[in-house]
Design a protein around this motif. Structure first.
Motif, PDB file in Angstrom:
ATOM      1  N   TYR A 144      21.755  13.561  -6.362  1.00  0.00           N
ATOM      2  CA  TYR A 144      21.979  12.295  -5.682  1.00  0.00           C
ATOM      3  C   TYR A 144      21.710  12.369  -4.177  1.00  0.00           C
ATOM      4  CZ  TYR A 144      24.404  11.117 -10.035  1.00  0.00           C
ATOM      5  OH  TYR A 144      24.704  10.895 -11.340  1.00  0.00           O
ATOM      6  N   ASP A 145      21.987  13.519  -3.561  1.00  0.00           N
ATOM      7  CA  ASP A 145      21.888  13.556  -2.098  1.00  0.00           C
ATOM      8  C   ASP A 145      21.337  14.864  -1.556  1.00  0.00           C
ATOM      9  OD1 ASP A 145      23.968  15.250  -2.587  1.00  0.00           O
ATOM     10  OD2 ASP A 145      25.465  14.160  -1.430  1.00  0.00           O
ATOM     11  N   ALA A 146      20.843  15.756  -2.370  1.00  0.00           N
ATOM     12  CA  ALA A 146      20.379  17.050  -1.873  1.00  0.00           C
ATOM     13  C   ALA A 146      18.909  16.979  -1.496  1.00  0.00           C
ATOM     14  CB  ALA A 146      20.589  18.138  -2.928  1.00  0.00           C
ATOM     15  N   ALA A 147      18.562  17.643  -0.403  1.00  0.00           N
ATOM     16  CA  ALA A 147      17.179  17.773   0.046  1.00  0.00           C
ATOM     17  C   ALA A 147      17.072  19.048   0.861  1.00  0.00           C
ATOM     18  CB  ALA A 147      16.751  16.568   0.878  1.00  0.00           C
ATOM     19  N   ALA A 148      15.890  19.627   0.882  1.00  0.00           N
ATOM     20  CA  ALA A 148      15.695  20.865   1.622  1.00  0.00           C
ATOM     21  C   ALA A 148      15.831  20.617   3.120  1.00  0.00           C
ATOM     22  CB  ALA A 148      14.325  21.451   1.314  1.00  0.00           C
ATOM     23  N   LYS A 149      16.540  21.507   3.779  1.00  0.00           N
ATOM     24  CA  LYS A 149      16.655  21.422   5.232  1.00  0.00           C
ATOM     25  C   LYS A 149      15.325  21.804   5.879  1.00  0.00           C
ATOM     26  CE  LYS A 149      21.558  22.757   5.274  1.00  0.00           C
ATOM     27  NZ  LYS A 149      22.517  23.810   5.690  1.00  0.00           N
ATOM     28  N   GLU A 158       0.801  -1.214   0.000  1.00  0.00           N
ATOM     29  CA  GLU A 158       0.000   0.000   0.000  1.00  0.00           C
ATOM     30  C   GLU A 158       0.838   1.271   0.000  1.00  0.00           C
ATOM     31  OE1 GLU A 158      -0.769   0.556   4.773  1.00  0.00           O
ATOM     32  OE2 GLU A 158      -2.306  -0.419   3.546  1.00  0.00           O
ATOM     33  N   GLU A 159       2.094   1.178   0.321  1.00  0.00           N
ATOM     34  CA  GLU A 159       2.928   2.379   0.384  1.00  0.00           C
ATOM     35  C   GLU A 159       4.373   1.996   0.087  1.00  0.00           C
ATOM     36  OE1 GLU A 159       3.991   6.054   3.470  1.00  0.00           O
ATOM     37  OE2 GLU A 159       2.625   4.441   4.046  1.00  0.00           O
ATOM     38  N   THR A 160       4.909   2.507  -1.006  1.00  0.00           N
ATOM     39  CA  THR A 160       6.277   2.187  -1.391  1.00  0.00           C
ATOM     40  C   THR A 160       7.253   3.182  -0.771  1.00  0.00           C
ATOM     41  OG1 THR A 160       6.098   3.513  -3.390  1.00  0.00           O
ATOM     42  CG2 THR A 160       5.523   1.173  -3.563  1.00  0.00           C
ATOM     43  N   VAL A 161       8.495   2.765  -0.706  1.00  0.00           N
ATOM     44  CA  VAL A 161       9.569   3.585  -0.159  1.00  0.00           C
ATOM     45  C   VAL A 161      10.571   3.869  -1.266  1.00  0.00           C
ATOM     46  CG1 VAL A 161      11.479   3.661   1.486  1.00  0.00           C
ATOM     47  CG2 VAL A 161       9.295   2.676   2.166  1.00  0.00           C
ATOM     48  N   THR A 162      10.936   5.146  -1.406  1.00  0.00           N
ATOM     49  CA  THR A 162      11.952   5.527  -2.384  1.00  0.00           C
ATOM     50  C   THR A 162      13.333   5.318  -1.771  1.00  0.00           C
ATOM     51  OG1 THR A 162      10.492   7.169  -3.365  1.00  0.00           O
ATOM     52  CG2 THR A 162      12.845   7.376  -3.822  1.00  0.00           C
ATOM     53  N   SER A 163      14.120   4.500  -2.433  1.00  0.00           N
ATOM     54  CA  SER A 163      15.442   4.184  -1.891  1.00  0.00           C
ATOM     55  C   SER A 163      16.404   5.343  -2.104  1.00  0.00           C
ATOM     56  CB  SER A 163      15.997   2.940  -2.574  1.00  0.00           C
ATOM     57  OG  SER A 163      17.357   2.757  -2.243  1.00  0.00           O
ATOM     58  N   PRO A 164      17.210   5.667  -1.108  1.00  0.00           N
ATOM     59  CA  PRO A 164      18.324   6.586  -1.344  1.00  0.00           C
ATOM     60  C   PRO A 164      19.332   5.938  -2.290  1.00  0.00           C
ATOM     61  CG  PRO A 164      17.925   6.253   1.014  1.00  0.00           C
ATOM     62  CD  PRO A 164      17.154   5.216   0.289  1.00  0.00           C
ATOM     63  N   TYR A 165      20.192   6.760  -2.845  1.00  0.00           N
ATOM     64  CA  TYR A 165      21.255   6.227  -3.703  1.00  0.00           C
ATOM     65  C   TYR A 165      22.269   5.457  -2.850  1.00  0.00           C
ATOM     66  CZ  TYR A 165      20.081   8.546  -8.110  1.00  0.00           C
ATOM     67  OH  TYR A 165      19.488   8.920  -9.294  1.00  0.00           O
ATOM     68  N   GLU A 166      22.804   4.419  -3.441  1.00  0.00           N
ATOM     69  CA  GLU A 166      23.923   3.702  -2.845  1.00  0.00           C
ATOM     70  C   GLU A 166      25.226   4.351  -3.291  1.00  0.00           C
ATOM     71  OE1 GLU A 166      21.918  -0.739  -2.629  1.00  0.00           O
ATOM     72  OE2 GLU A 166      23.240  -0.234  -4.300  1.00  0.00           O
ATOM     73  N   ARG A 167      26.252   4.204  -2.481  1.00  0.00           N
ATOM     74  CA  ARG A 167      27.570   4.755  -2.804  1.00  0.00           C
ATOM     75  C   ARG A 167      28.560   3.597  -2.894  1.00  0.00           C
ATOM     76  NH1 ARG A 167      27.952  10.583  -0.733  1.00  0.00           N
ATOM     77  NH2 ARG A 167      25.811  11.093  -0.153  1.00  0.00           N
ATOM     78  N   THR A 168      28.967   3.295  -4.118  1.00  0.00           N
ATOM     79  CA  THR A 168      29.862   2.153  -4.342  1.00  0.00           C
ATOM     80  C   THR A 168      30.911   2.513  -5.387  1.00  0.00           C
ATOM     81  OG1 THR A 168      28.269   1.340  -5.982  1.00  0.00           O
ATOM     82  CG2 THR A 168      28.099   0.443  -3.774  1.00  0.00           C
ATOM     83  N   GLY A 209      23.432  18.092   1.729  1.00  0.00           N
ATOM     84  CA  GLY A 209      24.090  17.397   0.648  1.00  0.00           C
ATOM     85  C   GLY A 209      24.942  18.333  -0.198  1.00  0.00           C
ATOM     86  N   VAL A 210      25.298  17.882  -1.398  1.00  0.00           N
ATOM     87  CA  VAL A 210      26.239  18.607  -2.261  1.00  0.00           C
ATOM     88  C   VAL A 210      25.581  19.126  -3.531  1.00  0.00           C
ATOM     89  CG1 VAL A 210      28.361  18.348  -3.622  1.00  0.00           C
ATOM     90  CG2 VAL A 210      28.198  17.291  -1.359  1.00  0.00           C
ATOM     91  N   ASP A 211      24.576  18.441  -4.045  1.00  0.00           N
ATOM     92  CA  ASP A 211      24.145  18.660  -5.427  1.00  0.00           C
ATOM     93  C   ASP A 211      23.351  19.937  -5.673  1.00  0.00           C
ATOM     94  OD1 ASP A 211      25.303  16.323  -6.491  1.00  0.00           O
ATOM     95  OD2 ASP A 211      23.712  15.132  -5.593  1.00  0.00           O
ATOM     96  N   ARG A 212      22.861  20.601  -4.658  1.00  0.00           N
ATOM     97  CA  ARG A 212      22.132  21.832  -4.866  1.00  0.00           C
ATOM     98  C   ARG A 212      22.645  22.912  -3.911  1.00  0.00           C
ATOM     99  NH1 ARG A 212      21.122  19.368  -8.657  1.00  0.00           N
ATOM    100  NH2 ARG A 212      19.100  18.936  -9.647  1.00  0.00           N
ATOM    101  N   VAL A 213      22.848  24.126  -4.462  1.00  0.00           N
ATOM    102  CA  VAL A 213      23.220  25.303  -3.683  1.00  0.00           C
ATOM    103  C   VAL A 213      22.303  26.436  -4.133  1.00  0.00           C
ATOM    104  CG1 VAL A 213      25.039  26.938  -3.079  1.00  0.00           C
ATOM    105  CG2 VAL A 213      25.623  24.542  -3.542  1.00  0.00           C
ATOM    106  N   ASN A 214      21.500  26.947  -3.218  1.00  0.00           N
ATOM    107  CA  ASN A 214      20.562  27.996  -3.625  1.00  0.00           C
ATOM    108  C   ASN A 214      21.300  29.332  -3.825  1.00  0.00           C
ATOM    109  OD1 ASN A 214      20.431  27.938  -0.429  1.00  0.00           O
ATOM    110  ND2 ASN A 214      19.832  30.004  -1.053  1.00  0.00           N
ATOM    111  N   ASP A 215      20.851  30.069  -4.843  1.00  0.00           N
ATOM    112  CA  ASP A 215      21.364  31.421  -5.021  1.00  0.00           C
ATOM    113  C   ASP A 215      20.799  32.305  -3.922  1.00  0.00           C
ATOM    114  OD1 ASP A 215      18.850  30.893  -6.357  1.00  0.00           O
ATOM    115  OD2 ASP A 215      18.918  32.998  -6.994  1.00  0.00           O
TER     116      ASP A 215
END
Length: 781
Positions: free
Chosen positions: A516-521, A378-388, A536-542
């Protein structure tokens, strides 16, 4: 479950000292103690054997007469002292030829926190052979005691108690105590660190609840192989579960616990735990196994392994692995949760090497991270990225007022199921460089810190490559002003703490770059004072913005306790922000043109006696309404009396109320303790989370505790939501025999974690004697 049998009495009279508790396996290269070379930081055990016999003897009495080399007799308020042992009697005679000391007439022996009384004591002093007739004993630290028909001292290391009884209940009346432990005999051997009880029967309310023909136990808190008490658990998915652990003390640095389980609905299972503590390595392995689950028709397993180690070069390595056999494990066995995120199970491995490079500290690391995702229908989970893998280098240090740090890191990002192109989540690689340098001007009551940051990243996905470099300049400044004042009927120290943070970050288009790893604080009093609204690293707001806030605190001038805190903070945008987050926190939202951000207000106070109030509100000037709020109140007028309520709301997302309490409902005094005029006191405990949005109870804990003075009963029900229409309910029943043991399933961890301010009805008490306990308890808490 710990049982402290009447062996305690014999152990003390045999002259043993207080043993230190051993709380973990001992590494093989642990240094030996060196008495006399270093000062002790803790109480040391009393000397034993020949060293004990060398201690001086102090003898006092109303009358003492002596015949040299024949006999010494002391009469009238006789007091004999040697080391930590004090013997009092009406008469004490010492026969020199036989080396026999005889005490009669209200004999009492005290040692440590224990007292023994009886009509007659005879002892060959050097051989430590003799007997104590009809001794009664009290262990003050445990609030318990009992009596025996006779204690025989065979030598300085061995003794035997006959027909011994032990309880913490009142023993003055003709009625049998509410609970009592009876044994035909208890034999002790201090040299072998072993005690043996024969014919042991534990009676509760006149009914035998535990009977064993023979049992052995250690005479100190050292570990000993053997069976542990059974535990019983009940839940609505598995039925009744009976578990009987067996503890194996393999070596000083290794041990294991094997726990056969019988689950009424699922069948037989086995839980196992192996722990090790070597010179440079330590860890634990846990395996839960159901060979054939009758409900699913399959074998089911759960594995957890954690390991820490280090090399002589300073290199550290670690692993953390959690895996289960199927997606339904977290629902069927919630009490055996192996992860803080029960549906996201991690497998981590890391090697780290710290080093020095001139004045800078450095760290080289290589890591890997993979996930097991437990999906639900009834409810799926979005997996974070793996680091390999994840390979990086960090450097940082401080020189005067200058502070600097840098990080260079390579990651290869993958997904557990491979490339998920339909979800727009391709795999790829990233190389990033982060750097910061700042200079702080700090004076008493003020600070001014300019800072330059750099976030550079290069990406590769299939044949596509991209890169970007984003600098950020920020200035953080503030004041800390203080003054003396009077308010609320007391002397106070008031602070006024204004703070400004200016951030300037140029715009760089990033919506076409991977994430890959950015999310709003989370938007709160901490994150609003950071130069990037994304983790995370992938987004930096102006940014071309100023964050302005002020906090004032009122602190009691005498106690230093904070009485009142108020705060307000808001961000001003000098130009529209183009790199933003979506409402669900993911990046790449619509441009933000609102000049003023939402305002954050907070307040907390303990001005009113027994009350604690706190609130945090996020207010939108655009719609002129609050969009998120947390309001809480807690009332605690005394011990074992606490009620708390919390209201949480996020506009359009959720709205819930939480109520928690521990409160006496019958038979307790104002101090929260059991009223001596009552046979027992009842306490209600619980916590309920109710979703106003869904009109349902999400999670709840409800229970009753009964304090009869010498025993406590607990009945607790826990309900955990495992889906919108699914929940797991557990029933926990525990009997605590004060000064002896806890029997049944243990709800205390659930109560402590869920009820704010929960306290035990009876504080933990240690054993103040050298005699150990049966059953042998595992080292881990």
């Amino acid at each position: 479950m710990r049982i402290t049998p009447l062996a305690v009495a014999a152990g003390l009279l045999a002259g043993a000292g207080v043993a230190r508790a051993q709380s973990a396996p001992t590494p093989p290269d642990a240094p030996a103690s060196a008495p006399g070379l270093q000062p002790s930081r803790s109480l040391q055990p009393l000397p034993r054997g020949e060293a004990a016999r060398q201690l001086p003897i102090v003898l006092q009495a109303d009358r003492i007469r002596s015949q040299p080399d024949l006999e010494t007799v002391a009469e009238g308020r006789v007091e004999f002292r040697r080391g930590g042992t004090v013997i009092k009697a009406g008469r004490l005679a010492y026969d020199v030829a036989q080396d026999l000391a005889s005490a009669t007439g209200g004999v009492s022996v005290s040692r440590g926190a224990a007292l023994y009384t009886g009509p007659e004591l005879q002892l060959h002093v050097q051989r430590f052979e003799g007997f104590f007739l009809e001794p009664r004993f009290e262990f003050f630290q445990l609030g318990a005691g009992g009596h025996a028909d006779r204690i025989d001292f065979l030598d300085s290391a061995r003794s035997r108690a006959t027909h011994a009884e032990y309880t913490s209940c009142p023993r003055d009346g003709p009625e049998e105590p509410a609970w009592i432990l009876r044994t035909d005999s208890v034999s002790l051997d201090l040299e072998r660190n072993e005690g043996v009880a024969e014919g042991a029967v534990l009676r509760f309310l006149g009914t035998p609840i535990l009977a064993l023909p023979a049992l052995s136990f250690p005479l100190s808190d050292a570990r000993k192989s053997g069976w542990l008490p059974p535990s019983i658990n009940t839940d609505n998915r598995s039925g009744i579960e009976l578990a009987v652990p067996w503890y194996w003390n393999i070596a000083p640095q290794r041990d294991a616990t094997l726990t056969p389980r019988l689950i009424t609905r699922r069948g037989l299972g086995l839980d196992s735990e192996f722990r090790y503590l070597e010179a440079r390595d330590e860890g634990a392995v846990n395996l839960d196994w159901l060979p054939k689950d009758r409900l699913t028709g399959s074998s089911r397993e759960a594995l957890q392994w954690s390991h820490l180690g280090r090399l002589t070069t300073g290199t550290r390595y670690s692993t953390e692995l959690v895996r289960v056999s199927d997606d339904e494990w977290w629902k069927d066995f919630p009490s055996a949760g192996r992860s803080l995120t029960p549906r996201l199970l991690a497998a981590r491995a890391a090697v780290e090497h710290p080093f020095l490079a001139g004045p800078a500290d450095g760290l080289f690391y290589a890591r890997a991270l993979k996930w097991q995702v437990l999906q639900a229908s009834e409810e799926t989970v979005t997996s974070p990225y793996e680091r390999t893998p994840q390979v990086g280098l960090r450097m940082g240090g401080q020189r005067g007022a200058w502070q600097y740090d840098a990080e260079a890191e390579y990651n290869r990002f993958t997904l557990p199921g491979g490339v998920d192109a339909r979800a727009g989540r391709p795999e790829g690689e990233r190389l990033h460089l982060l750097g910061h340098v700042s200079h702080a001007w700090r004076q008493p009551g003020s600070w001014f810190v300019p800072r330059l940051s750099l976030n550079a990243a290069a990406y590769r996905q299939a044949e596509v490559q991209a890169r970007r470099v984003i600098p950020t300049i920020s200035i953080d400044a503030g004041l800390e002003l203080e003054r003396r004042t009077q308010a609320f009927g007391r002397e106070l120290q008031q602070t006024l703490e204004p703070r400004l943070l200016y951030v300037r970050t140029p715009y760089r288009a990033q919506s076409q770059l991977p994430n890959y790893d950015a999310a709003a604080k989370d938007f709160n009093f901490v994150s609003i004072y950071t130069d990037n609204q994304f983790s995370g690293v992938d987004r930096v707001n102006d940014a071309n913005q100023l964050t302005a806030g002020v906090t004032t605190r009122f602190v009691d001038a005498r106690s230093g306790a904070e009485v009142l805190r108020l705060g307000l903070v808001q961000r001003v945008l000098f130009q529209p922000q183009r790199v933003t987050a979506q409402p669900d926190g993911t990046p790449d939202g619509e441009p933000l043109e609102q000049r003023l951000s939402d305002a954050l207000l907070l307040g907390s106070t303990s001005v009113f006696p027994a009350w604690t109030l706190d609130a945090a509100v996020q207010y939108s000037p655009d719609i002129q309404r609050s969009v998120r709020a947390i309001v809480g109140a807690r009332y605690s007028p005394g011990p074992l009396r606490t009620v708390s309520a919390t209201y949480r709301t996020a506009r359009g997302l959720n709205e819930q109320v939480e109520l928690g309490w521990q409160w006496p409902v019958y038979g307790a005094t104002r101090a929260g303790q059991r009223d001596a005029s009552c046979k027992g006191a009842w306490y209600s405990v619980g916590r309920v989370n109710y979703s106003l949005k869904d009109s349902r109870v999400t999670d709840s804990v409800l229970g009753l505790e009964y304090d009869a003075g010498c025993w406590i009963g607990r009945f607790v029900a826990e309900r955990l939501s495992t889906g919108r229409s699914e929940a797991t309910t557990r029933l926990m029943l525990q009997l605590e025999l004060v000064g002896l043991s806890r029997i049944g399933s243990n709800p205390l961890k659930v109560l402590k974690e869920n009820i704010p301010g929960y306290r035990l009805l009876r504080e933990e008490r240690g054993v103040a004697s050298p005699a150990g306990a049966w059953p042998p308890a595992p080292v881990y808490d």
